[in-house]
Enzyme design. Structure first.
Site, PDB file in Angstrom:
ATOM      1  N   GLU A  79      28.652  26.835 -13.535  1.00 34.09           N
ATOM      2  CA  GLU A  79      27.363  26.143 -13.560  1.00 34.09           C
ATOM      3  C   GLU A  79      27.425  24.963 -14.523  1.00 34.09           C
ATOM      4  OE1 GLU A  79      24.123  28.145 -15.945  1.00 34.09           O
ATOM      5  OE2 GLU A  79      25.257  29.918 -15.377  1.00 34.09           O
ATOM      6  N   CYS A 111      25.243  32.347 -13.412  1.00 35.72           N
ATOM      7  CA  CYS A 111      26.374  33.146 -13.891  1.00 35.72           C
ATOM      8  C   CYS A 111      26.960  34.058 -12.826  1.00 35.72           C
ATOM      9  CB  CYS A 111      25.934  33.984 -15.092  1.00 35.72           C
ATOM     10  SG  CYS A 111      25.272  33.004 -16.448  1.00 35.72           S
ATOM     11  N   THR A 152      23.313  31.524 -28.479  1.00 32.08           N
ATOM     12  CA  THR A 152      23.951  32.145 -27.301  1.00 32.08           C
ATOM     13  C   THR A 152      24.752  31.106 -26.518  1.00 32.08           C
ATOM     14  OG1 THR A 152      21.961  31.870 -25.922  1.00 32.08           O
ATOM     15  CG2 THR A 152      22.212  33.949 -27.113  1.00 32.08           C
ATOM     16  N   SER A 201      13.718  36.106 -18.872  1.00 32.19           N
ATOM     17  CA  SER A 201      15.077  36.288 -18.373  1.00 32.19           C
ATOM     18  C   SER A 201      15.613  37.668 -18.737  1.00 32.19           C
ATOM     19  CB  SER A 201      16.001  35.203 -18.931  1.00 32.19           C
ATOM     20  OG  SER A 201      17.252  35.225 -18.284  1.00 32.19           O
ATOM     21  N   HIS A 233      27.536  41.520 -17.357  1.00 32.61           N
ATOM     22  CA  HIS A 233      27.433  40.106 -17.708  1.00 32.61           C
ATOM     23  C   HIS A 233      26.779  40.036 -19.079  1.00 32.61           C
ATOM     24  CE1 HIS A 233      26.269  35.984 -17.961  1.00 32.61           C
ATOM     25  NE2 HIS A 233      24.985  36.258 -17.833  1.00 32.61           N
ATOM     26  N   LYS A 242      21.195  47.267 -23.731  1.00 36.77           N
ATOM     27  CA  LYS A 242      19.834  47.601 -23.312  1.00 36.77           C
ATOM     28  C   LYS A 242      19.819  48.093 -21.867  1.00 36.77           C
ATOM     29  CE  LYS A 242      17.458  44.346 -26.394  1.00 36.77           C
ATOM     30  NZ  LYS A 242      16.576  43.137 -26.456  1.00 36.77           N
ATOM     31  N   ASN A 275      28.526  33.111 -25.054  1.00 35.88           N
ATOM     32  CA  ASN A 275      28.167  33.094 -23.640  1.00 35.88           C
ATOM     33  C   ASN A 275      29.053  32.106 -22.883  1.00 35.88           C
ATOM     34  OD1 ASN A 275      26.886  33.334 -21.192  1.00 35.88           O
ATOM     35  ND2 ASN A 275      24.935  32.487 -21.868  1.00 35.88           N
ATOM     36  N   SER A 307      20.980  33.958 -13.304  1.00 29.41           N
ATOM     37  CA  SER A 307      19.564  33.613 -13.355  1.00 29.41           C
ATOM     38  C   SER A 307      19.147  32.774 -12.168  1.00 29.41           C
ATOM     39  CB  SER A 307      19.267  32.865 -14.660  1.00 29.41           C
ATOM     40  OG  SER A 307      19.422  33.706 -15.769  1.00 29.41           O
TER      41      SER A 307
END
Length: 389
Positions: A79, A111, A152, A201, A233, A242, A275, A307
């Site tokens: 990207e 991504c 990030t 996001s 990812h 999480k 990232n 995203s």
């Protein structure tokens, strides 16, 4: 016929900034970055490295005479594309000296692009079992200095060779995927930095994971107990944890501990890189494979999220003696030979840019140890060199 990852390698630029020092410079508690989002260092690309050179340097380490002979498709997921028309993969094709009768394309969906490339590569190999496909995932994540997303950022690339009878991981046929038109992250053509709704996001990342995980289990008949590890990812390493926590109760205590331990190992590279968009999932996988000896036959889950948004959950089975085909020493040297930048120097490197007004420029590559570098722009055309040629 088994189809999957025959070789895998990565490349990161030679510079990094320490997140503790960046936190201090930005007036925030270091633990907010090192614990809160789980990042320790951030890779910084000099002006001599762009998505093309990062990808080419990553691929350089996994190519041999057989690969050069059999690769007949190059798929470049990014990207951070450098041209609205010409594929970044075409530059790599020339820099690596690949055979001329090979297809070359660029794929874009935030991504998720490299995952789409891998799935398409599987189809190509199914029709052409003697072929090999070079999949490239390469990005430079930029949000700008003093922005919420600055911590990030990152830069790097992962290269994979997809083939029949793979020596590292055979990919399962079943996967689950989802597309929704949402605006959690995007970069208009007129902007050199991305726009992101961070909270939204994160919510969508977790929601997508929950939905594709449920669908995958229904399609496959598998449960959490069937996985040795799940790689994610990782725009930052805490987000994958999480997601993992949302499903841990589906397994026994032993399963939970195993998945948490292997998740931590899968984040070790990402913690030191940051990232890298399309390459982040595969850096997570590589971190796990490089740093832990897993048994042949172990199933690894893979969650890809791009995203905008597209998500997919799929899996692969480790092959016998897979570690014999990893480039562990090379990857260790990449980390050991990096140079730390002060925050002020990082800011200078970050703000150094190529002209956007059509003017020509030469770039000094003397201080860049990479074999493949960007040397400048001439008459609107980027110029590259492979020092090994």
């Amino acid at each position: 016929m088994k189809i999957g990852i025959d070789k895998i390698g990565f490349y990161i630029p030679q510079y990094y900034v320490d997140m503790n020092k960046l936190a201090e410079a930005r007036g925030v508690e270091p633990e907010k970055l090192t614990i809160g989002i789980g990042q320790e260092k951030m890779a910084i690309a000099p002006i001599t490295q762009d998505p093309v050179t990062l990808a080419a340097n990553a691929a350089l380490q996994i190519l041999d005479d057989e690969s050069l002979e059999k690769i007949d498709f190059v798929m470049f997921g990014t990207e951070s594309g450098i041209d609205q028309s010409k594929s970044a993969g075409v530059y790599v094709h020339q820099l690596l000296g690949l055979r001329p009768d090979a297809r070359t394309i660029e794929m874009k969906q935030a991504c998720y692009g490299a995952t789409a490339a891998i799935q398409l590569a599987k189809g190509h190999i199914a029709l052409n079992p003697e072929s090999k496909v070079l999949v490239l995932a390469s990005d430079i994540a930029r949000y700008g200095l003093h922005t919420a997303g600055e911590v990030t950022q990152g830069a790097g690339a992962v290269a994979l060779i997809i083939s029949a009878n793979p020596r590292i991981m055979a990919l399962d046929d079943i996967s689950a995927y989802l597309t929704k038109d949402i605006m959690d992250f995007w970069r208009p053509t007129y902007s050199d930095v991305a726009f992101v709704d961070g909270k939204f996001s994160n919510e969508q990342y977790l929601a997508f994971f929950g939905q594709v995980w449920k669908e995958y289990k229904e399609k496959s008949g598998l449960s959490i107990a069937d996985f040795e590890a799940i790689c994610y990812h990782l725009p930052y390493t805490k987000i994958g944890l999480k997601a993992l926590r949302t499903i841990l109760e589906e397994g026994s205590t032993d399963v939970q501990e195993k998945l948490k331990d292997n998740y931590h190992i899968s984040t070790l590279y990402g913690r030191k890189v940051g990232n890298i968009y399309t390459a982040s999932l595969y850096l997570s996988l590589l971190s796990l494979l490089d740093q832990k000896e897993l048994e042949a036959g172990a199933r690894i889950g893979l969650f890809s999220y791009g995203s905008g948004a597209v998500g997919e959950f799929f899996s692969g089975i480790l092959q016998s003696n897979y570690r014999d085909f990893l480039k562990i020493d090379h990857h260790t040297n990449l980390f050991n030979n990096r140079t730390e930048l002060s925050v002020s120097k990082y800011e200078m490197v970050f703000e150094e840019s190529l002209p956007t007004d059509g003017s020509s420029v030469d770039v000094d590559t003397t201080n860049d140890p990479a074999p493949i570098c960007l040397t400048g722009i001439n008459e609107h055309m980027r110029q590259y060199t492979n020092k090994n040629k």
